[in-house]
Structures are given as structure tokens and as C-alpha cells.
Design an enzyme around this catalytic site. Sequence first.
Site, mmCIF file in Angstrom:
data_model
loop_
_atom_site.group_PDB
_atom_site.id
_atom_site.type_symbol
_atom_site.label_atom_id
_atom_site.label_comp_id
_atom_site.label_asym_id
_atom_site.label_seq_id
_atom_site.Cartn_x
_atom_site.Cartn_y
_atom_site.Cartn_z
ATOM 1 N N SER A 1 5.105 4.103 -0.259
ATOM 2 C CA SER A 1 3.854 4.444 -0.916
ATOM 3 C C SER A 1 3.102 3.175 -1.335
ATOM 4 C CB SER A 1 4.126 5.374 -2.105
ATOM 5 O OG SER A 1 2.936 5.917 -2.622
ATOM 6 N N ASP B 1 5.621 5.753 4.544
ATOM 7 C CA ASP B 1 4.420 6.509 4.177
ATOM 8 C C ASP B 1 3.531 5.712 3.213
ATOM 9 O OD1 ASP B 1 3.094 8.867 4.908
ATOM 10 O OD2 ASP B 1 3.472 9.773 2.967
ATOM 11 N N HIS C 1 5.636 13.306 1.232
ATOM 12 C CA HIS C 1 5.458 11.873 0.965
ATOM 13 C C HIS C 1 6.804 11.198 0.705
ATOM 14 C CE1 HIS C 1 3.180 8.349 -0.076
ATOM 15 N NE2 HIS C 1 3.429 8.407 -1.374
#
Length: 337
Positions: free
Chosen positions: A173, A201, A266
Site C-alpha cells: 500500500s 498493491d 487490498h
Amino acid sequence: MNLKYLLLFFCLVQVLHYCYSHGDPSLSNELDRGLIPKCKLVPEQISFVLSTRENQNGVFLTLDNLSKGGILPKSDLSSIPVIFLIHGFISSANNSNYVDMTKALLEKNDCMVISIDWRDGACTHEFKILKFIGYPNAVKNTRAVGKYIADFTKLLMQKYKVSLANIRLIGHSLGAQIAGFAGKEYQKFKLGKYPEIIGLDPAGPLFKSNDCSERICETDAHYVQIIHTSNNLGTERTLGTVDFYVNNGYNQPGCYLSFLGEACSHTRAVKYFTECIRHECCLIGVPQSKNPQPVSKCTRKECVCIGLNAKTYPKTGSFYVPVESKAPYCNNKGKKI
């Protein structure tokens, strides 16, 4: 993650993105003064948690105590693989997903895993819903954390003879964006490039429209591996040397089709990669096309497995990766390439 908080987070990110990017300075200033948590990043409070096979509980490192010497297992670490692990928004180094990955890495290789803990700058300690609307400030902190990692890398190489060839960065992230900034900052030393950065991600909000200088990019390391698992918290944009779109990059199997499911998707990027390490599960990437070929027909020449050995495959570009809904997630009937 609570569903109502996640819904509000999406709405607020869109509003804040408009205020910060499209010229309403009065509103932006009011938000800065009152509503939005500062998520203040103090470099001295960034910690590096070193885990080895001999000490899996971790030793806390800082630039200060590292520069004094004697804190690492030995003074010559030229042959030891070093893996930096970087958490994302409202998280920390002791999050169970990163602890699991650290254990898997240590079981796989005799290496040093250094987990970067920047929780204050990631809004982790802010009060409940306020931590979510602090996201723009967490984004602002990412480049500073990246620079700190680059400085830390340089010190490791100078004082402990760590080889640049043995260093790998893994970030999830916002942590993936930080890894990209670390790569940019390290190149400013004119000492070469990191061999590999793995972006799990990479965060999409406030990064999706950025050019290469303001996001993780394929030029940040010799090899940049990107795993896409959500298209709202992450991004559909190609970013790396190889981009793996697991289940087309969104709505991961086993995650509900809702905003809560988006958070699940996610996070799956971390879980997928951990399983690839732990079980040597070959999540096979098939070259993207309107009609991707079956995994069963893959060979090493045109397909690539997600994981620590991805860069040993000759093919680059974008790949579709089918997965199952439960660990170890492999959808290849045991096929190896």
C-alpha cells in the site's frame, strides 16, 4: 476494518483530493488547521526492527544506534541477504500480516529482515475515524520515510559492508510507494540501484494520476515487481517491470463484493506473497490479453511466477494471475515453470 469507516474514508479521500489538488486553498487551510489529523512524522521515531533466525523477536535499530556500531550480529554482512519490509496506512511493523511474512522469509533463507515502523506518520495512533481522514498527511510523509530508508541503506553498506546486490525492498500500500521513493532517493547517492523492489498493491488514492517522479515506478530499481489486488485502494495502472493482476486486479476470491471487500482484496496482496514464500506456491502469471492462455499451457519462456524468483524469468510486462479463495491460493494444479 469497520464498513462505515471505510465508506467514509472513500468519500473523504475524494473530497480532500479535490481540495488539495484543484485550488480551494481556503478550505484546505481550514482542514489543515482543524479537522485533519497531523499524523506528524518525526524521523527519530521511525524505527527499524531487525529479525534474524537467531532473534525472531526483533531488535530495534535507529540511524543513531546503528552508526555507533555493535548492534548488528557481526561487522561484515557482505554475504547476508537483507530484506526491508514496509507497512502501509494505519498499520505498523507488528501487524500480524507482516509478522507472518517475516517468519516465512526467515524459514526460507538465512537473511536479515528489517521491518520499518513509521506508525506515527501512517496515522496509526490517531483516534478512530480521524485516522482515516488523515490519509493525505500520511501520503505527504511517504517521501520522507523513503529518504530515511535510503540513508539507512547507505549506512549499512558503509559500516557493516552489506552488499547492495543482496538488498530487496517489499512494501504494501503506502509502503509500496515508500519503497519507490527509497529507490529514487538512493539513486541520488550515485551508488547504483536497488536490485529489486516488490510493491504489494501500491496505494492508489492521491497517486493514480502522478507521473513517475511522484509514485513507485519501474526505474526505482533494476527490477520492480508489482502485485495488483484492488482497483480502488490500489490502482490498475501498470507501474513496474512486471505487473501481476491477480484475478484481474480486483475483487479477490473470498472477499465480499463491498467496500469492506475492497479492504480485504487490498490486504490479500500481502497474504498471496507470504504464501508464495512459505509454500513455494507458484502463482503463475499469464501474459495479459483478451483471451489469456490456460495456465496448464504455460512455459518458462512466456509466463512468470509471482515471488522471490520472479526476476529469474525472461518475460516482462503485464500478467493475469488466477487464484483460489483459500490459502495457499494456488490455482495451477501443482504446475511448476
